[in-house]
Design a protein around this motif. Structure first.
Motif, PDB file in Angstrom:
ATOM      1  N   ARG A   1      41.412  62.382  43.499  1.00 34.65           N
ATOM      2  CA  ARG A   1      42.045  63.182  43.176  1.00 34.65           C
ATOM      3  C   ARG A   1      41.543  62.961  42.085  1.00 34.65           C
ATOM      4  O   ARG A   1      42.913  62.702  40.954  1.00 34.65           O
ATOM      5  N   ILE A   2      40.705  63.282  41.122  1.00 36.65           N
ATOM      6  CA  ILE A   2      40.440  63.166  39.916  1.00 36.65           C
ATOM      7  C   ILE A   2      40.469  64.748  38.958  1.00 36.65           C
ATOM      8  O   ILE A   2      39.308  65.704  39.801  1.00 36.65           O
ATOM      9  N   GLU A   3      41.031  64.791  37.947  1.00 37.38           N
ATOM     10  CA  GLU A   3      40.931  66.165  37.309  1.00 37.38           C
ATOM     11  C   GLU A   3      39.841  66.600  36.433  1.00 37.38           C
ATOM     12  O   GLU A   3      40.117  67.617  35.557  1.00 37.38           O
ATOM     13  N   ASN A   4      39.768  64.673  35.995  1.00 35.30           N
ATOM     14  CA  ASN A   4      38.880  65.564  34.706  1.00 35.30           C
ATOM     15  C   ASN A   4      37.102  65.236  35.002  1.00 35.30           C
ATOM     16  O   ASN A   4      36.977  65.056  36.361  1.00 35.30           O
ATOM     17  N   ALA A   5      36.353  64.721  34.330  1.00 37.35           N
ATOM     18  CA  ALA A   5      35.191  64.614  34.828  1.00 37.35           C
ATOM     19  C   ALA A   5      34.823  63.321  33.806  1.00 37.35           C
ATOM     20  O   ALA A   5      33.793  63.630  32.400  1.00 37.35           O
ATOM     21  N   PRO A   6      35.289  62.380  33.591  1.00 35.81           N
ATOM     22  CA  PRO A   6      35.221  60.978  32.835  1.00 35.81           C
ATOM     23  C   PRO A   6      33.405  60.272  33.083  1.00 35.81           C
ATOM     24  O   PRO A   6      32.381  60.681  34.011  1.00 35.81           O
ATOM     25  N   ALA A   7      33.088  60.003  31.375  1.00 29.44           N
ATOM     26  CA  ALA A   7      32.366  59.590  31.429  1.00 29.44           C
ATOM     27  C   ALA A   7      31.871  58.377  32.563  1.00 29.44           C
ATOM     28  O   ALA A   7      30.498  57.478  32.478  1.00 29.44           O
ATOM     29  N   ALA A   8      32.758  57.475  32.584  1.00 33.15           N
ATOM     30  CA  ALA A   8      32.960  56.344  32.600  1.00 33.15           C
ATOM     31  C   ALA A   8      32.653  56.380  34.551  1.00 33.15           C
ATOM     32  O   ALA A   8      32.841  57.340  35.483  1.00 33.15           O
ATOM     33  N   PRO A   9      32.011  55.208  35.440  1.00 31.18           N
ATOM     34  CA  PRO A   9      31.564  55.121  36.264  1.00 31.18           C
ATOM     35  C   PRO A   9      32.453  55.765  37.947  1.00 31.18           C
ATOM     36  O   PRO A   9      34.426  54.692  36.770  1.00 31.18           O
ATOM     37  N   VAL A  10      32.431  56.177  38.694  1.00 22.04           N
ATOM     38  CA  VAL A  10      34.056  55.975  39.314  1.00 22.04           C
ATOM     39  C   VAL A  10      33.654  54.761  40.552  1.00 22.04           C
ATOM     40  O   VAL A  10      32.634  55.773  41.427  1.00 22.04           O
ATOM     41  N   LYS A  11      34.290  53.720  41.206  1.00 22.98           N
ATOM     42  CA  LYS A  11      33.923  53.540  41.951  1.00 22.98           C
ATOM     43  C   LYS A  11      35.005  53.385  42.980  1.00 22.98           C
ATOM     44  O   LYS A  11      36.516  52.404  42.605  1.00 22.98           O
ATOM     45  N   LEU A  12      34.857  53.555  44.533  1.00 23.68           N
ATOM     46  CA  LEU A  12      35.638  53.404  45.620  1.00 23.68           C
ATOM     47  C   LEU A  12      35.000  52.726  47.164  1.00 23.68           C
ATOM     48  O   LEU A  12      33.854  52.636  47.209  1.00 23.68           O
ATOM     49  N   THR A  13      35.998  50.956  47.107  1.00 22.66           N
ATOM     50  CA  THR A  13      35.447  50.720  47.783  1.00 22.66           C
ATOM     51  C   THR A  13      35.957  50.214  49.042  1.00 22.66           C
ATOM     52  O   THR A  13      37.350  49.591  48.787  1.00 22.66           O
ATOM     53  N   SER A  14      36.291  49.919  50.117  1.00 28.27           N
ATOM     54  CA  SER A  14      36.751  49.933  51.474  1.00 28.27           C
ATOM     55  C   SER A  14      36.088  48.853  52.297  1.00 28.27           C
ATOM     56  O   SER A  14      34.541  49.471  53.034  1.00 28.27           O
ATOM     57  N   SER A  15      36.455  48.255  53.366  1.00 29.66           N
ATOM     58  CA  SER A  15      36.101  47.379  54.867  1.00 29.66           C
ATOM     59  C   SER A  15      37.407  48.403  55.762  1.00 29.66           C
ATOM     60  O   SER A  15      38.484  47.802  54.981  1.00 29.66           O
ATOM     61  N   ASN A  16      36.508  48.466  56.710  1.00 26.97           N
ATOM     62  CA  ASN A  16      37.345  49.109  58.150  1.00 26.97           C
ATOM     63  C   ASN A  16      38.541  50.358  56.716  1.00 26.97           C
ATOM     64  O   ASN A  16      39.537  49.793  57.411  1.00 26.97           O
ATOM     65  N   GLY A  17      38.085  51.595  56.382  1.00 27.27           N
ATOM     66  CA  GLY A  17      38.901  52.397  56.271  1.00 27.27           C
ATOM     67  C   GLY A  17      38.023  53.564  55.418  1.00 27.27           C
ATOM     68  O   GLY A  17      36.594  52.870  55.288  1.00 27.27           O
ATOM     69  N   SER A  18      38.476  54.611  55.570  1.00 29.69           N
ATOM     70  CA  SER A  18      37.173  56.172  55.248  1.00 29.69           C
ATOM     71  C   SER A  18      38.058  56.059  53.676  1.00 29.69           C
ATOM     72  O   SER A  18      38.841  55.960  53.249  1.00 29.69           O
ATOM     73  N   LEU A  19      36.920  57.153  52.966  1.00 30.18           N
ATOM     74  CA  LEU A  19      36.915  56.958  50.955  1.00 30.18           C
ATOM     75  C   LEU A  19      36.905  58.574  51.418  1.00 30.18           C
ATOM     76  O   LEU A  19      36.370  58.896  52.057  1.00 30.18           O
ATOM     77  N   ASP A  20      37.572  59.208  50.611  1.00 30.82           N
ATOM     78  CA  ASP A  20      37.621  60.723  50.542  1.00 30.82           C
ATOM     79  C   ASP A  20      37.857  60.562  48.823  1.00 30.82           C
ATOM     80  O   ASP A  20      39.050  60.707  47.925  1.00 30.82           O
ATOM     81  N   LEU A  21      37.178  61.639  47.995  1.00 30.03           N
ATOM     82  CA  LEU A  21      37.532  61.623  46.653  1.00 30.03           C
ATOM     83  C   LEU A  21      36.806  63.313  46.289  1.00 30.03           C
ATOM     84  O   LEU A  21      36.087  63.663  46.580  1.00 30.03           O
ATOM     85  N   THR A  22      37.396  63.929  45.496  1.00 25.35           N
ATOM     86  CA  THR A  22      37.736  65.091  44.995  1.00 25.35           C
ATOM     87  C   THR A  22      37.417  65.440  43.597  1.00 25.35           C
ATOM     88  O   THR A  22      38.536  64.685  43.138  1.00 25.35           O
TER      89      THR A  22
END
Length: 199
Positions: free
Chosen positions: A112-133
């Protein structure tokens, strides 16, 4: 502070440290193995390293860089960027205000990200779910990739972005008005356009 194994002793042994530092302290190179790391109420927490042990960092006024294996990583109230990596464990991060890069295998990632960063957001997994707010419209690129798991992205209704999404063994569901191309591929512009969202 460093622990040295006595040369005349054999068998299993270990040491446990509890350090109390000022809340403006900068923590660097906290390294252990087969044990957990807990950090809180500091300026930054860079280079947190362990194996076979979990990492938890909370109420940090700057950046966090954490690596472990065969265990989880938990972050809360990070007022800076978060770079985290584990294997065979989950990652959970709440109230991150800066850029975020998280990677795991055989585990899920929830951020969960409370700001809006100019830098990229990267989430990577194998055999798992991803949840970004994200509580504010994104201003930097978002990349979320997994196999054998679902992806959930929540952004405000007034967000603008260029969206690309692909799946192989599932379907795509969305609430924004974008052009579609096939039931396994989604590509289009949200709002007036903006950063790239690659799912």
């Amino acid at each position: 502070v460093r622990t040295v194994r006595p040369s005349e002793r054999w068998g299993s042994m270990g040491a446990r440290f509890t350090l109390h530092v000022p809340n403006k302290a900068v923590l660097d190179r906290i390294i252990t193995s087969n044990a957990a790391i807990r950090v809180g109420d500091v300026a930054t927490a860079t280079h947190l390293r362990t194996s076979n042990g979990s990492i938890r960092a909370s109420n940090v006024n700057g950046d966090v860089d954490a690596h472990t294996s065969n265990s989880s990583i938990e972050l809360e109230s990070i007022r800076g960027s978060a770079m985290v990596h584990t294997s065979n464990g989950r990652i959970h991060a709440e109230n991150v205000t800066g850029a975020c890069e998280a990677e795991t295998s055989n585990g899920g990632i929830t951020v969960r990200i409370e700001n809006a960063p100019a830098a990229p957001v990267k989430l990577t997994s194998s055999n798992g779910s991803l949840d970004l707010t994200m509580t504010r419209p994104p201003t930097g690129d978002i990349r979320m990739k997994t196999s054998n798991g679902g992806i959930t992205l929540r952004i405000p209704a007034n967000s603008g972005a260029r969206l690309m999404a692909d799946t192989s063994n599932s379907s795509i569901h969305y609430d924004f008005d974008v052009a579609t191309s096939g039931n396994k591929h989604l590509e289009g512009v949200i709002g007036g356009g903006g950063p790239t969202i690659d799912l």
